[in-house]
Design a protein around this motif. Structure first.
Motif, PDB file in Angstrom:
ATOM      1  N   GLY A  29      15.316   9.044  44.218  1.00  0.00           N
ATOM      2  CA  GLY A  29      15.442   8.464  45.544  1.00  0.00           C
ATOM      3  C   GLY A  29      16.557   7.438  45.612  1.00  0.00           C
ATOM      4  N   ALA A  30      17.100   7.232  46.816  1.00  0.00           N
ATOM      5  CA  ALA A  30      18.161   6.242  47.013  1.00  0.00           C
ATOM      6  C   ALA A  30      18.131   5.764  48.459  1.00  0.00           C
ATOM      7  CB  ALA A  30      19.522   6.832  46.675  1.00  0.00           C
TER       8      ALA A  30
ATOM      9  N   ASP B   8      16.340   4.345  43.234  1.00  0.00           N
ATOM     10  CA  ASP B   8      14.978   3.825  43.108  1.00  0.00           C
ATOM     11  C   ASP B   8      14.595   3.541  41.655  1.00  0.00           C
ATOM     12  OD1 ASP B   8      14.730   6.375  42.097  1.00  0.00           O
ATOM     13  OD2 ASP B   8      13.159   7.025  43.501  1.00  0.00           O
ATOM     14  N   ARG B   9      15.574   3.601  40.761  1.00  0.00           N
ATOM     15  CA  ARG B   9      15.348   3.248  39.361  1.00  0.00           C
ATOM     16  C   ARG B   9      16.682   2.783  38.777  1.00  0.00           C
ATOM     17  NH1 ARG B   9      13.310   9.197  38.354  1.00  0.00           N
ATOM     18  NH2 ARG B   9      12.897   8.877  40.567  1.00  0.00           N
ATOM     19  N   ALA B  10      16.635   2.232  37.580  1.00  0.00           N
ATOM     20  CA  ALA B  10      17.839   1.646  36.998  1.00  0.00           C
ATOM     21  C   ALA B  10      17.866   1.889  35.495  1.00  0.00           C
ATOM     22  CB  ALA B  10      17.898   0.149  37.301  1.00  0.00           C
ATOM     23  N   GLY B  11      18.991   1.524  34.886  1.00  0.00           N
ATOM     24  CA  GLY B  11      19.110   1.566  33.432  1.00  0.00           C
ATOM     25  C   GLY B  11      18.925   2.958  32.851  1.00  0.00           C
TER      26      GLY B  11
ATOM     27  N   LEU C 147      17.422   5.656  35.116  1.00  0.00           N
ATOM     28  CA  LEU C 147      18.344   6.258  36.072  1.00  0.00           C
ATOM     29  C   LEU C 147      19.222   7.305  35.390  1.00  0.00           C
ATOM     30  CD1 LEU C 147      19.843   6.558  38.728  1.00  0.00           C
ATOM     31  CD2 LEU C 147      21.181   4.521  38.146  1.00  0.00           C
ATOM     32  N   TYR C 148      19.798   6.953  34.247  1.00  0.00           N
ATOM     33  CA  TYR C 148      20.676   7.907  33.573  1.00  0.00           C
ATOM     34  C   TYR C 148      19.914   9.143  33.110  1.00  0.00           C
ATOM     35  CZ  TYR C 148      24.854   5.045  33.749  1.00  0.00           C
ATOM     36  OH  TYR C 148      25.958   4.356  34.196  1.00  0.00           O
ATOM     37  N   ALA C 149      18.661   8.967  32.702  1.00  0.00           N
ATOM     38  CA  ALA C 149      17.844  10.119  32.324  1.00  0.00           C
ATOM     39  C   ALA C 149      17.661  11.051  33.522  1.00  0.00           C
ATOM     40  CB  ALA C 149      16.492   9.655  31.790  1.00  0.00           C
TER      41      ALA C 149
END
Length: 304
Positions: free
Chosen positions: A76-77, A95-98, A101-103
Motif C-alpha cells: 500500500g501507498a 505502508d512499510r519501511a526498511g 519494504l524492500y522484501a
C-alpha cells in the motif's frame, strides 16, 4: 569508470482508489527522496502493460494528495505530493519501511520492461556484473557488455576500473512535457578511492573514460556542486543536464549505447562530439545493422 547501481524492480502495477472506484495504474519508481527513505518519487502510468509503447499508454487518473494506492503483492501507498512539472510525477509514502519494504518490492515488483523486446525479461537480465546497491530505476545499460572476463583483461593491460553509484532514472515517462525535462534530478555517491584514482590518472596524463551517460552526469554534476569545478567524494544529487554547451571537467571519453537523436540521452553526446559527426555516426551504425535501445550495441566517443 563504471556505475555500480543495481536495477530495482521498479515497476509496480496496481490501483488507485478514486471516489470509491479502483482505477488501474502502474507506478515506476525513481527512488527514495532523502536518506531516510520514508518518501519515494515515482512516475504514474495508466492501465496497460509493457507491450504498449510508452507514448501510447493511456494517461493515468489524476491522483490528488492523500489518494490511496493498492499495489502488487498487497503493498500500500499514499500520495504525498504532486509535482508542478507534471501530474504524473508524484511523491508517496509506502505502508512499510526498511527491510520489509524492500522484501515487498523484490517479491511483487518487476523490472521496467521495453516494448521493443519480444518477451519480458527477468530482473537478473538488467544487472551488470559489478551491480551493488539497488538504486537504478532502469539499468545503467552501457555497463552490461563488461563481463568479468573482459574486466579482467582490461586490468591485465593496466586499465584501472573504478566505480561510483548513480541512481539512473527513467528513459521515458509517457508525458512529452516531462520527457523534455529528462533526466530528472538523481542521487549519486562517489567513493574517496574513485576521486583519488581520477586525480592520479590526471597527474600522469591518462584518460578518464565514463561507461554510460549516468557516470558522466555523476562526475560532472559533483564537480559543479561547490562551484569551483573540483571533484570531491561523497553523496549528492545532481540536476545537471549535459549538452553541447557543457564544459567537461572530469570525463575525457564516453562508452555509450546507441542513442537515437530523439532520445534525451542524445543531448549529452553533443558534449563529446559535434552534431554533424554524431549524425553521420548514427546513420552509419543503422546502415551497418547495429542495434539501438537498452540492449543494443555500444559506441566509444573520444573528442579530438
Amino acid at each position: 569508470m563504471v556505475n555500480d547501481a543495481a536495477t530495482l524492480p521498479a515497476s509496480l502495477p496496481g490501483h488507485a482508489w478514486i471516489e470509491g472506484r479502483a482505477e488501474a495504474i502502474e507506478l515506476r519508481l525513481l527512488g527514495p527522496v532523502g536518506v531516510d527513505e520514508d518518501r519515494w518519487r515515482a512516475v504514474v502510468f495508466g492501465g496497460g502493460d509493457w507491450r504498449e509503447d510508452t507514448d501510447e499508454r493511456p494517461a493515468p487518473p489524476r491522483l490528488e494528495l492523500g489518494t490511496n494506492l493498492v499495489l502488487a503483492g498487497g503493498l500500500g501507498a499514499r500520495v504525498l505530493e504532486r509535482a508542478s512539472a507534471s501530474p504524473r510525477l508524484i511523491e508517496l509514502a509506502f505502508d512499510r519501511a526498511g527491510a520489509s519494504l524492500y522484501a515487498a518490492l523484490y517479491s511483487a515488483g518487476r523490472p521496467i520492461q521495453y516494448s521493443h523486446l519480444e518477451q519480458p525479461e527477468e530482473l537478473w537480465s538488467f544487472q551488470t556484473v559489478f551491480a551493488g546497491r539497488p538504486w537504478a530505476a532502469e539499468m545503467p545499460s552501457a555497463g552490461r557488455a563488461l563481463s568479468a572476463s573482459l574486466l579482467g583483461k582490461l586490468r591485465a593491460k593496466g586499465v584501472l576500473v573504478e566505480r561510483l553509484t548513480h541512481a539512473a532514472g527513467l528513459s521515458a515517462t509517457g508525458d512529452p512535457e516531462l520527457d523534455a525535462q529528462l533526466p530528472l534530478p538523481e542521487r549519486y555517491d562517489i567513493p574517496a578511492r574513485t576521486v583519488a584514482a581520477i586525480t592520479a590518472a590526471r597527474a600522469r596524463g591518462a584518460r578518464i573514460i565514463a561507461v554510460g551517460t549516468t557516470v558522466v552526469r555523476a562526475l560532472e554534476g559533483a564537480a559543479l556542486e561547490h562551484g569551483d569545478g573540483v571533484l570531491r567524494p561523497g553523496p549528492g544529487e545532481t540536476a545537471l543536464v549535459v549538452t553541447a554547451a557543457t564544459q567537461l571537467r572530469v570525463v575525457d571519453a564516453l562508452l555509450t549505447g546507441m542513442h537515437a537523436p530523439s532520445e534525451s540521452h542524445y543531448r549529452l553526446l553533443r558534449a563529446f562530439l559535434p552534431e554533424a559527426l554524431l549524425e553521420r555516426a548514427w546513420d552509419a551504425a543503422l546502415g551497418a545493422g547495429y542495434r539501438s535501445h537498452e540492449f543494443g550495441d555500444l559506441a566509444l566517443l573520444v573528442p579530438g
